[in-house]
Design a protein around this motif. Sequence first.
Motif, PDB file in Angstrom:
ATOM      1  N   SER A   1      -8.141 -51.329  -1.395  1.00  0.00           N
ATOM      2  CA  SER A   1      -6.875 -50.882  -1.995  1.00  0.00           C
ATOM      3  C   SER A   1      -6.737 -49.364  -1.948  1.00  0.00           C
ATOM      4  O   SER A   1      -7.717 -48.629  -2.040  1.00  0.00           O
ATOM      5  CB  SER A   1      -6.828 -51.344  -3.459  1.00  0.00           C
ATOM      6  N   VAL A   2      -5.493 -48.917  -1.844  1.00  0.00           N
ATOM      7  CA  VAL A   2      -5.202 -47.481  -1.862  1.00  0.00           C
ATOM      8  C   VAL A   2      -5.649 -46.860  -3.190  1.00  0.00           C
ATOM      9  O   VAL A   2      -5.883 -45.649  -3.265  1.00  0.00           O
ATOM     10  CB  VAL A   2      -3.712 -47.222  -1.563  1.00  0.00           C
ATOM     11  N   LEU A   3      -5.787 -47.664  -4.211  1.00  0.00           N
ATOM     12  CA  LEU A   3      -6.241 -47.169  -5.515  1.00  0.00           C
ATOM     13  C   LEU A   3      -7.660 -46.597  -5.461  1.00  0.00           C
ATOM     14  O   LEU A   3      -8.051 -45.838  -6.344  1.00  0.00           O
ATOM     15  CB  LEU A   3      -6.144 -48.271  -6.566  1.00  0.00           C
ATOM     16  N   TRP A   4      -8.426 -46.956  -4.454  1.00  0.00           N
ATOM     17  CA  TRP A   4      -9.766 -46.379  -4.272  1.00  0.00           C
ATOM     18  C   TRP A   4      -9.687 -44.866  -4.056  1.00  0.00           C
ATOM     19  O   TRP A   4     -10.665 -44.148  -4.271  1.00  0.00           O
ATOM     20  CB  TRP A   4     -10.467 -47.028  -3.078  1.00  0.00           C
ATOM     21  N   LEU A   5      -8.526 -44.370  -3.624  1.00  0.00           N
ATOM     22  CA  LEU A   5      -8.390 -42.928  -3.412  1.00  0.00           C
ATOM     23  C   LEU A   5      -8.397 -42.135  -4.721  1.00  0.00           C
ATOM     24  O   LEU A   5      -8.745 -40.949  -4.722  1.00  0.00           O
ATOM     25  CB  LEU A   5      -7.118 -42.631  -2.617  1.00  0.00           C
ATOM     26  N   ILE A   6      -8.049 -42.780  -5.817  1.00  0.00           N
ATOM     27  CA  ILE A   6      -8.035 -42.073  -7.107  1.00  0.00           C
ATOM     28  C   ILE A   6      -9.455 -41.699  -7.533  1.00  0.00           C
ATOM     29  O   ILE A   6      -9.732 -40.512  -7.765  1.00  0.00           O
ATOM     30  CB  ILE A   6      -7.298 -42.898  -8.181  1.00  0.00           C
ATOM     31  N   PRO A   7     -10.388 -42.656  -7.644  1.00  0.00           N
ATOM     32  CA  PRO A   7     -11.751 -42.226  -7.984  1.00  0.00           C
ATOM     33  C   PRO A   7     -12.377 -41.373  -6.875  1.00  0.00           C
ATOM     34  O   PRO A   7     -13.219 -40.514  -7.146  1.00  0.00           O
ATOM     35  CB  PRO A   7     -12.513 -43.525  -8.192  1.00  0.00           C
ATOM     36  N   GLY A   8     -11.935 -41.586  -5.650  1.00  0.00           N
ATOM     37  CA  GLY A   8     -12.433 -40.757  -4.558  1.00  0.00           C
ATOM     38  C   GLY A   8     -12.078 -39.293  -4.758  1.00  0.00           C
ATOM     39  O   GLY A   8     -12.923 -38.402  -4.652  1.00  0.00           O
ATOM     40  N   ALA A   9     -10.821 -39.042  -5.076  1.00  0.00           N
ATOM     41  CA  ALA A   9     -10.375 -37.665  -5.309  1.00  0.00           C
ATOM     42  C   ALA A   9     -11.053 -37.070  -6.538  1.00  0.00           C
ATOM     43  O   ALA A   9     -11.446 -35.895  -6.539  1.00  0.00           O
ATOM     44  CB  ALA A   9      -8.854 -37.625  -5.471  1.00  0.00           C
ATOM     45  N   MET A  10     -11.205 -37.881  -7.586  1.00  0.00           N
ATOM     46  CA  MET A  10     -11.858 -37.382  -8.800  1.00  0.00           C
ATOM     47  C   MET A  10     -13.327 -37.039  -8.535  1.00  0.00           C
ATOM     48  O   MET A  10     -13.827 -36.014  -9.001  1.00  0.00           O
ATOM     49  CB  MET A  10     -11.735 -38.417  -9.920  1.00  0.00           C
ATOM     50  N   GLY A  11     -14.005 -37.886  -7.777  1.00  0.00           N
ATOM     51  CA  GLY A  11     -15.410 -37.614  -7.450  1.00  0.00           C
ATOM     52  C   GLY A  11     -15.562 -36.352  -6.629  1.00  0.00           C
ATOM     53  O   GLY A  11     -16.448 -35.522  -6.892  1.00  0.00           O
ATOM     54  N   LEU A  12     -14.705 -36.187  -5.639  1.00  0.00           N
ATOM     55  CA  LEU A  12     -14.807 -35.000  -4.782  1.00  0.00           C
ATOM     56  C   LEU A  12     -14.433 -33.728  -5.532  1.00  0.00           C
ATOM     57  O   LEU A  12     -15.050 -32.675  -5.319  1.00  0.00           O
ATOM     58  CB  LEU A  12     -13.956 -35.189  -3.532  1.00  0.00           C
ATOM     59  N   ALA A  13     -13.452 -33.805  -6.423  1.00  0.00           N
ATOM     60  CA  ALA A  13     -13.105 -32.631  -7.231  1.00  0.00           C
ATOM     61  C   ALA A  13     -14.246 -32.277  -8.182  1.00  0.00           C
ATOM     62  O   ALA A  13     -14.586 -31.101  -8.354  1.00  0.00           O
ATOM     63  CB  ALA A  13     -11.822 -32.891  -8.015  1.00  0.00           C
ATOM     64  N   GLY A  14     -14.861 -33.287  -8.784  1.00  0.00           N
ATOM     65  CA  GLY A  14     -16.002 -33.048  -9.669  1.00  0.00           C
ATOM     66  C   GLY A  14     -17.175 -32.449  -8.930  1.00  0.00           C
ATOM     67  O   GLY A  14     -17.854 -31.538  -9.433  1.00  0.00           O
ATOM     68  N   PHE A  15     -17.422 -32.937  -7.739  1.00  0.00           N
ATOM     69  CA  PHE A  15     -18.494 -32.382  -6.899  1.00  0.00           C
ATOM     70  C   PHE A  15     -18.263 -30.902  -6.627  1.00  0.00           C
ATOM     71  O   PHE A  15     -19.156 -30.077  -6.796  1.00  0.00           O
ATOM     72  CB  PHE A  15     -18.580 -33.176  -5.593  1.00  0.00           C
ATOM     73  N   ALA A  16     -17.052 -30.551  -6.232  1.00  0.00           N
ATOM     74  CA  ALA A  16     -16.750 -29.151  -5.914  1.00  0.00           C
ATOM     75  C   ALA A  16     -16.905 -28.266  -7.145  1.00  0.00           C
ATOM     76  O   ALA A  16     -17.458 -27.158  -7.060  1.00  0.00           O
ATOM     77  CB  ALA A  16     -15.336 -29.039  -5.347  1.00  0.00           C
ATOM     78  N   TYR A  17     -16.462 -28.752  -8.287  1.00  0.00           N
ATOM     79  CA  TYR A  17     -16.590 -27.985  -9.522  1.00  0.00           C
ATOM     80  C   TYR A  17     -18.063 -27.754  -9.871  1.00  0.00           C
ATOM     81  O   TYR A  17     -18.473 -26.627 -10.176  1.00  0.00           O
ATOM     82  CB  TYR A  17     -15.875 -28.720 -10.665  1.00  0.00           C
ATOM     83  N   LEU A  18     -18.851 -28.814  -9.836  1.00  0.00           N
ATOM     84  CA  LEU A  18     -20.268 -28.678 -10.196  1.00  0.00           C
ATOM     85  C   LEU A  18     -21.019 -27.768  -9.230  1.00  0.00           C
ATOM     86  O   LEU A  18     -21.851 -26.962  -9.650  1.00  0.00           O
ATOM     87  CB  LEU A  18     -20.937 -30.049 -10.237  1.00  0.00           C
ATOM     88  N   LEU A  19     -20.726 -27.883  -7.956  1.00  0.00           N
ATOM     89  CA  LEU A  19     -21.425 -27.038  -6.988  1.00  0.00           C
ATOM     90  C   LEU A  19     -21.070 -25.567  -7.187  1.00  0.00           C
ATOM     91  O   LEU A  19     -21.897 -24.685  -6.970  1.00  0.00           O
ATOM     92  CB  LEU A  19     -21.117 -27.489  -5.559  1.00  0.00           C
ATOM     93  N   ALA A  20     -19.854 -25.306  -7.658  1.00  0.00           N
ATOM     94  CA  ALA A  20     -19.463 -23.920  -7.940  1.00  0.00           C
ATOM     95  C   ALA A  20     -20.244 -23.338  -9.116  1.00  0.00           C
ATOM     96  O   ALA A  20     -20.366 -22.120  -9.239  1.00  0.00           O
ATOM     97  CB  ALA A  20     -17.960 -23.850  -8.219  1.00  0.00           C
ATOM     98  N   LEU A  21     -20.807 -24.179  -9.970  1.00  0.00           N
ATOM     99  CA  LEU A  21     -21.582 -23.729 -11.120  1.00  0.00           C
ATOM    100  C   LEU A  21     -23.057 -23.464 -10.780  1.00  0.00           C
ATOM    101  O   LEU A  21     -23.808 -23.021 -11.638  1.00  0.00           O
ATOM    102  CB  LEU A  21     -21.535 -24.775 -12.240  1.00  0.00           C
ATOM    103  N   ALA A  22     -23.449 -23.757  -9.561  1.00  0.00           N
ATOM    104  CA  ALA A  22     -24.853 -23.644  -9.176  1.00  0.00           C
ATOM    105  C   ALA A  22     -25.369 -22.224  -9.376  1.00  0.00           C
ATOM    106  O   ALA A  22     -24.638 -21.256  -9.155  1.00  0.00           O
ATOM    107  CB  ALA A  22     -25.030 -24.087  -7.734  1.00  0.00           C
ATOM    108  N   PRO A  23     -26.624 -22.094  -9.774  1.00  0.00           N
ATOM    109  CA  PRO A  23     -27.149 -20.801 -10.196  1.00  0.00           C
ATOM    110  C   PRO A  23     -27.410 -19.719  -9.143  1.00  0.00           C
ATOM    111  O   PRO A  23     -27.292 -18.555  -9.482  1.00  0.00           O
ATOM    112  CB  PRO A  23     -28.470 -21.166 -10.897  1.00  0.00           C
ATOM    113  N   PRO A  24     -27.771 -20.019  -7.897  1.00  0.00           N
ATOM    114  CA  PRO A  24     -28.075 -18.904  -6.998  1.00  0.00           C
ATOM    115  C   PRO A  24     -26.915 -17.912  -6.879  1.00  0.00           C
ATOM    116  O   PRO A  24     -25.744 -18.280  -6.952  1.00  0.00           O
ATOM    117  CB  PRO A  24     -28.350 -19.581  -5.659  1.00  0.00           C
ATOM    118  N   SER A  25     -27.268 -16.664  -6.683  1.00  0.00           N
ATOM    119  CA  SER A  25     -26.246 -15.613  -6.637  1.00  0.00           C
ATOM    120  C   SER A  25     -25.460 -15.610  -5.332  1.00  0.00           C
ATOM    121  O   SER A  25     -24.433 -14.951  -5.237  1.00  0.00           O
ATOM    122  CB  SER A  25     -26.903 -14.253  -6.851  1.00  0.00           C
TER     123      SER A  25
END
Length: 103
Positions: free
Chosen positions: A26-50
Amino acid sequence: MPLYVLAALLEIAGCFAVWSWWRGASVLWLIPGAMGLAGFAYLLALAPPSHAGRSYAAYGGVYIAASVLWLWLVEGSRPDWADLGGAALALVGAALILWGPRS
């Protein structure tokens, strides 16, 4: 490192949702897909290396290992020696990038 693990799980789950939709779910799979990818990008931006490049390189090793676990636990395909060996090498590389001596 826990930040990388959570980011990897979100990225893999997001990509898996898009992959599932692409293969007829179902096209509805794109909703959790987008949420997962947005969450991934946010968390990776918080990573500690300078430096972002160092952070992304270290994350790559964790992503590889998490993908092998996903293969086994979600997709039900048991990893072989090459999967496990490659994941181990990637984790050693990630550790070296994160915690190796710097001049």
